[in-house]
Write a protein that holds these residues in place. Structure first.
Motif, PDB file in Angstrom:
ATOM      1  N   UNK A 176       6.857 -10.099   8.131  1.00  0.00           N
ATOM      2  CA  UNK A 176       6.713 -11.113   9.067  1.00  0.00           C
ATOM      3  C   UNK A 176       5.375 -12.130   8.917  1.00  0.00           C
ATOM      4  N   UNK A 177       4.388 -11.407   8.332  1.00  0.00           N
ATOM      5  CA  UNK A 177       3.146 -11.951   7.922  1.00  0.00           C
ATOM      6  C   UNK A 177       3.303 -12.514   6.557  1.00  0.00           C
ATOM      7  N   UNK A 178       4.384 -12.865   5.968  1.00  0.00           N
ATOM      8  CA  UNK A 178       4.625 -13.365   4.610  1.00  0.00           C
ATOM      9  C   UNK A 178       4.281 -12.663   3.351  1.00  0.00           C
ATOM     10  N   UNK A 179       3.960 -11.225   3.539  1.00  0.00           N
ATOM     11  CA  UNK A 179       3.699 -10.282   2.391  1.00  0.00           C
ATOM     12  C   UNK A 179       5.334  -9.934   1.854  1.00  0.00           C
ATOM     13  N   UNK A 213     -12.667  -1.333   6.338  1.00  0.00           N
ATOM     14  CA  UNK A 213     -13.966  -1.253   5.353  1.00  0.00           C
ATOM     15  C   UNK A 213     -13.521  -0.175   4.150  1.00  0.00           C
ATOM     16  N   UNK A 214     -12.249   0.045   4.497  1.00  0.00           N
ATOM     17  CA  UNK A 214     -12.044   1.297   3.040  1.00  0.00           C
ATOM     18  C   UNK A 214     -12.183   0.307   1.863  1.00  0.00           C
ATOM     19  N   UNK A 215     -12.771   0.754   0.683  1.00  0.00           N
ATOM     20  CA  UNK A 215     -13.311   0.159  -0.480  1.00  0.00           C
ATOM     21  C   UNK A 215     -12.088   0.681  -1.644  1.00  0.00           C
ATOM     22  N   UNK A 216     -11.213   1.499  -1.349  1.00  0.00           N
ATOM     23  CA  UNK A 216     -10.082   1.706  -2.509  1.00  0.00           C
ATOM     24  C   UNK A 216      -9.317   0.643  -3.021  1.00  0.00           C
ATOM     25  N   UNK A 217      -9.543   0.403  -4.368  1.00  0.00           N
ATOM     26  CA  UNK A 217      -8.749  -0.776  -5.073  1.00  0.00           C
ATOM     27  C   UNK A 217      -8.317  -0.306  -6.462  1.00  0.00           C
ATOM     28  N   UNK A 218      -7.966   0.873  -6.686  1.00  0.00           N
ATOM     29  CA  UNK A 218      -7.335   0.963  -7.823  1.00  0.00           C
ATOM     30  C   UNK A 218      -5.915   1.121  -7.897  1.00  0.00           C
ATOM     31  N   UNK A 219      -5.015  -0.074  -7.966  1.00  0.00           N
ATOM     32  CA  UNK A 219      -3.678   0.244  -7.928  1.00  0.00           C
ATOM     33  C   UNK A 219      -3.036   0.029  -9.267  1.00  0.00           C
ATOM     34  N   UNK A 220      -1.897   0.327  -9.136  1.00  0.00           N
ATOM     35  CA  UNK A 220      -0.993   0.460 -10.461  1.00  0.00           C
ATOM     36  C   UNK A 220      -0.236  -0.806 -10.600  1.00  0.00           C
ATOM     37  N   UNK A 221      -0.332  -1.869  -9.640  1.00  0.00           N
ATOM     38  CA  UNK A 221       0.129  -3.250  -9.897  1.00  0.00           C
ATOM     39  C   UNK A 221      -0.916  -4.029  -9.025  1.00  0.00           C
ATOM     40  N   UNK A 223      -2.952  -6.460  -6.533  1.00  0.00           N
ATOM     41  CA  UNK A 223      -2.834  -7.057  -5.307  1.00  0.00           C
ATOM     42  C   UNK A 223      -3.905  -7.973  -5.041  1.00  0.00           C
ATOM     43  N   UNK A 224      -3.850  -9.026  -4.432  1.00  0.00           N
ATOM     44  CA  UNK A 224      -4.780 -10.057  -4.164  1.00  0.00           C
ATOM     45  C   UNK A 224      -5.704  -9.572  -2.990  1.00  0.00           C
ATOM     46  N   UNK A 225      -6.990 -10.151  -2.955  1.00  0.00           N
ATOM     47  CA  UNK A 225      -7.831  -9.677  -1.909  1.00  0.00           C
ATOM     48  C   UNK A 225      -7.378 -10.311  -0.399  1.00  0.00           C
ATOM     49  N   UNK A 226      -6.745 -11.457  -0.465  1.00  0.00           N
ATOM     50  CA  UNK A 226      -6.090 -11.835   0.867  1.00  0.00           C
ATOM     51  C   UNK A 226      -4.972 -10.677   1.327  1.00  0.00           C
ATOM     52  N   UNK A 227      -4.317 -10.304   0.241  1.00  0.00           N
ATOM     53  CA  UNK A 227      -3.108  -9.311   0.660  1.00  0.00           C
ATOM     54  C   UNK A 227      -3.769  -8.103   1.239  1.00  0.00           C
ATOM     55  N   UNK A 228      -4.824  -7.629   0.318  1.00  0.00           N
ATOM     56  CA  UNK A 228      -5.519  -6.575   0.939  1.00  0.00           C
ATOM     57  C   UNK A 228      -5.959  -6.483   2.390  1.00  0.00           C
ATOM     58  N   UNK A 229      -6.501  -7.691   2.564  1.00  0.00           N
ATOM     59  CA  UNK A 229      -7.173  -8.017   3.850  1.00  0.00           C
ATOM     60  C   UNK A 229      -5.837  -8.097   4.994  1.00  0.00           C
ATOM     61  N   UNK A 230      -5.048  -8.621   4.620  1.00  0.00           N
ATOM     62  CA  UNK A 230      -3.660  -8.484   5.778  1.00  0.00           C
ATOM     63  C   UNK A 230      -3.096  -7.212   5.872  1.00  0.00           C
ATOM     64  N   UNK A 231      -3.063  -6.424   4.775  1.00  0.00           N
ATOM     65  CA  UNK A 231      -2.528  -5.235   5.000  1.00  0.00           C
ATOM     66  C   UNK A 231      -3.408  -4.214   5.715  1.00  0.00           C
ATOM     67  N   UNK A 232      -4.612  -4.216   5.596  1.00  0.00           N
ATOM     68  CA  UNK A 232      -5.642  -3.492   6.480  1.00  0.00           C
ATOM     69  C   UNK A 232      -5.491  -3.796   7.834  1.00  0.00           C
ATOM     70  N   UNK A 233      -5.575  -5.119   8.254  1.00  0.00           N
ATOM     71  CA  UNK A 233      -5.398  -5.724   9.369  1.00  0.00           C
ATOM     72  C   UNK A 233      -4.328  -5.180   9.998  1.00  0.00           C
TER      73      UNK A 233
END
Length: 239
Positions: A176-179, A213-221, A223-233
């Motif tokens: 719904x949020x466009x991801x 505030x979780x800082x994990x960012x070691x992904x196998x593909x 992910x943009x910063x905006x996508x990370x923010x939307x997922x967390x929210x």
């Protein structure tokens, strides 16, 4: 905290990043997934009865090549949370859970009486996919999801589950949020966004800690910063 998923490739998707997300937050979550691809509750039940070493043990998001029986896994350590789930192609059919999940839940509690039992809610297939039409027999993904949610509520109540991990609802909200890039083959989670979102939700559900505030960012593909923010929210708001 020790987490055991009795599942299949969907729990493999959900637990890929879970240990490292917790680690980034200073939490020690040891995560084990009992893996058989496409494993249904009926098959878990028959494995329970046979006591055969049918499950590949995946540890903290990695395959080990080591095989165990369900009973061996339950006795391996003191588990804090154990998750059960139905195979995705039957997750919307209440009758497919019965009587298997009742016997499995009883078996789990016999060998791990201290455990909190969670039900993992799987997700709908991608809109327009052949698997949605041919395997699940739905014309729209939201109808599949609605039935999954309804059935999981009934089953969780039936077995006295402590929580439902609402993975299907999370995917629905992200769409719904466009991801869009949450699938990799129209039904499994994508290696980046999909798996990351699922693991964040598992972490939030199990620990009750916010993830913004979780800082994990070691992904196998990527992910943009905006996508990370939307997922967390989205994960933090899914209560």
């Amino acid at each position: 905290m020790n987490i055991l998923a009795i599942g299949n490739s969907f729990s493999e998707d959900a637990t890929r990043y879970l240990h490292n997300i917790a680690k980034a937050d200073g939490e020690n979550l040891q995560v084990t997934n009992l893996y058989i691809g496409g494993c249904s509750l009926e098959r878990h039940y028959r494995n329970m009865l046979s006591d055969e070493k049918k499950y590949e043990l995946q540890y903290n998001g990695h395959r080990t090549g080591f095989y165990v029986s369900l009973r061996e896994a339950l006795l391996n350590r003191k588990w804090d949370v154990i998750t059960l789930q139905q195979v995705s192609s039957s997750s919307f059919v209440k009758e497919s859970y019965l009587p298997y999940i009742i016997s499995i839940a009883d078996f789990v509690r016999r060998y791990a009486p201290q455990v909190k039992l969670y039900l993992h809610q799987t997700w709908a297939y991608e809109e327009g996919s052949q698997k949605l039409f041919e395997r699940a027999k739905y014309d729209r993904a939201d109808r599949m999801l609605n039935d999954i949610v309804k059935v999981n509520l009934e089953i969780a109540d039936l077995i006295g589950a402590e929580e439902i991990i609402r993975s299907g609802e999370l995917f629905g909200e992200l769409l719904k949020k466009g991801i869009k890039e949450i699938y990799r083959d129209t039904y499994h989670a994508s290696l980046g966004i999909g798996r990351y979102a699922l693991a964040l939700l598992w972490y939030r559900t199990i620990t009750k800690k916010p993830v913004l505030e979780n800082r994990f960012c070691d992904f196998d593909e990527p992910i943009s910063e905006e996508e990370i923010r939307l997922i967390k929210e989205t994960v933090d708001c899914l209560d």
